[in-house]
Design a protein around this motif. Sequence first.
Motif, PDB file in Angstrom:
ATOM      1  N   ILE A   1       0.875  -1.175   0.000  1.00 10.25           N
ATOM      2  CA  ILE A   1       0.000   0.000   0.000  1.00 10.25           C
ATOM      3  C   ILE A   1       0.910   1.223   0.000  1.00 10.25           C
ATOM      4  N   ALA A   2       0.710   2.109  -0.962  1.00 11.43           N
ATOM      5  CA  ALA A   2       1.548   3.298  -1.086  1.00 11.43           C
ATOM      6  C   ALA A   2       0.665   4.524  -1.303  1.00 11.43           C
ATOM      7  N   GLY A   3       1.224   5.689  -1.012  1.00  6.64           N
ATOM      8  CA  GLY A   3       0.507   6.932  -1.263  1.00  6.64           C
ATOM      9  C   GLY A   3       0.001   7.591   0.002  1.00  6.64           C
ATOM     10  N   GLU A   4      -0.603   8.751  -0.193  1.00  8.42           N
ATOM     11  CA  GLU A   4      -1.124   9.548   0.906  1.00  8.42           C
ATOM     12  C   GLU A   4      -2.458   9.018   1.389  1.00  8.42           C
ATOM     13  N   LYS A   5      -2.744   9.213   2.670  1.00  8.39           N
ATOM     14  CA  LYS A   5      -4.009   8.780   3.271  1.00  8.39           C
ATOM     15  C   LYS A   5      -5.173   9.325   2.447  1.00  8.39           C
ATOM     16  N   GLY A   6      -6.096   8.437   2.078  1.00  4.47           N
ATOM     17  CA  GLY A   6      -7.251   8.831   1.286  1.00  4.47           C
ATOM     18  C   GLY A   6      -7.078   8.615  -0.200  1.00  4.47           C
ATOM     19  N   SER A   7      -5.832   8.504  -0.644  1.00  2.00           N
ATOM     20  CA  SER A   7      -5.592   8.252  -2.074  1.00  2.00           C
ATOM     21  C   SER A   7      -4.559   7.139  -2.261  1.00  2.00           C
ATOM     22  N   GLU A   8      -4.538   6.204  -1.333  1.00  2.00           N
ATOM     23  CA  GLU A   8      -3.580   5.100  -1.398  1.00  2.00           C
ATOM     24  C   GLU A   8      -3.852   4.208  -2.608  1.00  2.00           C
ATOM     25  N   ILE A   9      -2.764   3.610  -3.086  1.00  2.00           N
ATOM     26  CA  ILE A   9      -2.878   2.630  -4.161  1.00  2.00           C
ATOM     27  C   ILE A   9      -2.331   1.290  -3.668  1.00  2.00           C
ATOM     28  N   VAL A  10      -2.749   0.224  -4.344  1.00  2.00           N
ATOM     29  CA  VAL A  10      -2.277  -1.124  -4.035  1.00  2.00           C
ATOM     30  C   VAL A  10      -1.353  -1.551  -5.160  1.00  2.00           C
ATOM     31  N   GLN A  11      -0.139  -1.964  -4.782  1.00  2.00           N
ATOM     32  CA  GLN A  11       0.836  -2.399  -5.768  1.00  2.00           C
ATOM     33  C   GLN A  11       1.097  -3.889  -5.593  1.00  2.00           C
ATOM     34  N   PRO A  12       0.904  -4.681  -6.648  1.00  2.00           N
ATOM     35  CA  PRO A  12       1.169  -6.122  -6.560  1.00  2.00           C
ATOM     36  C   PRO A  12       2.621  -6.398  -6.191  1.00  2.00           C
ATOM     37  N   GLY A  13       2.845  -7.543  -5.526  1.00  2.00           N
ATOM     38  CA  GLY A  13       4.188  -7.933  -5.118  1.00  2.00           C
ATOM     39  C   GLY A  13       4.977  -8.594  -6.226  1.00  2.00           C
ATOM     40  N   SER A  14       4.385  -8.677  -7.430  1.00  2.00           N
ATOM     41  CA  SER A  14       5.040  -9.355  -8.533  1.00  2.00           C
ATOM     42  C   SER A  14       4.636  -8.723  -9.856  1.00  2.00           C
ATOM     43  N   GLU A  15       5.580  -8.673 -10.773  1.00  2.00           N
ATOM     44  CA  GLU A  15       5.302  -8.168 -12.120  1.00  2.00           C
ATOM     45  C   GLU A  15       4.307  -9.067 -12.856  1.00  2.00           C
ATOM     46  N   SER A  16       4.272 -10.338 -12.472  1.00  2.00           N
ATOM     47  CA  SER A  16       3.394 -11.286 -13.157  1.00  2.00           C
ATOM     48  C   SER A  16       2.033 -11.408 -12.479  1.00  2.00           C
ATOM     49  N   SER A  17       1.694 -10.465 -11.621  1.00  2.00           N
ATOM     50  CA  SER A  17       0.417 -10.500 -10.908  1.00  2.00           C
ATOM     51  C   SER A  17      -0.752 -10.544 -11.882  1.00  2.00           C
ATOM     52  N   ARG A  18      -1.815 -11.237 -11.467  1.00  2.00           N
ATOM     53  CA  ARG A  18      -3.021 -11.324 -12.292  1.00  2.00           C
ATOM     54  C   ARG A  18      -4.126 -10.423 -11.749  1.00  2.00           C
TER      55      ARG A  18
END
Length: 192
Positions: A149-166
């Motif tokens: 989870i990255a970004g500022e509170k209220g506008s966080e994004i979810v980043q997969p732990g793998s480039e091959s994420s589905r």
Amino acid sequence: MNSIYITLAAALFLLPTGSGAAMKALSLDELLQRADRITIGRVIDKISAIESIKVNEKDGEPIYYTTVFTYFTIAVSEELKAASAEHEVVVRVLGGLHPDGRLYTSNSEAARMEIGEDVVLFLRVGRETDLFKAVVYEVVGEKHGKLRIAGEKGSEIVQPGSESSRLSEDFSASPILYATFRQKVQEKIGNR
């Protein structure tokens, strides 16, 4: 000689998923189905330990495979599945820095985490360990079951732990907003 190869093959088979070969990327539905819990929190501690896993017996004597595991302590901020009163959970990952600091056991499929990182973890109950007196969890699908989870509170994004994420199969927008991810997960859990 053949018994050594059979024992090594058994050791690799009995290790946590992903330790011997590349782990297949899992869809959101597959992650949800396999997870005992979905935990959101912050990595607050990590330690490495050497463990022996019984993999076979020969002439009535146990045969062990010894390797390094890293244990991460997660301060729980929210549970999306299997609500619990636990404020912290311990997650075991195959690989890491040897406790003496001289060797590193690599696992390219491992869910990599850093202290201070905010994460979403798809977890299953792991094997028992003498190191902790509480339940220890493992990440479903290794690196595919860990999201950052990255970004500022209220506008966080979810980043997969793998480039091959589905995960992109389940979400039309990229990056994936945390609020959208959370809502989708809750909808899918509610439909089960």
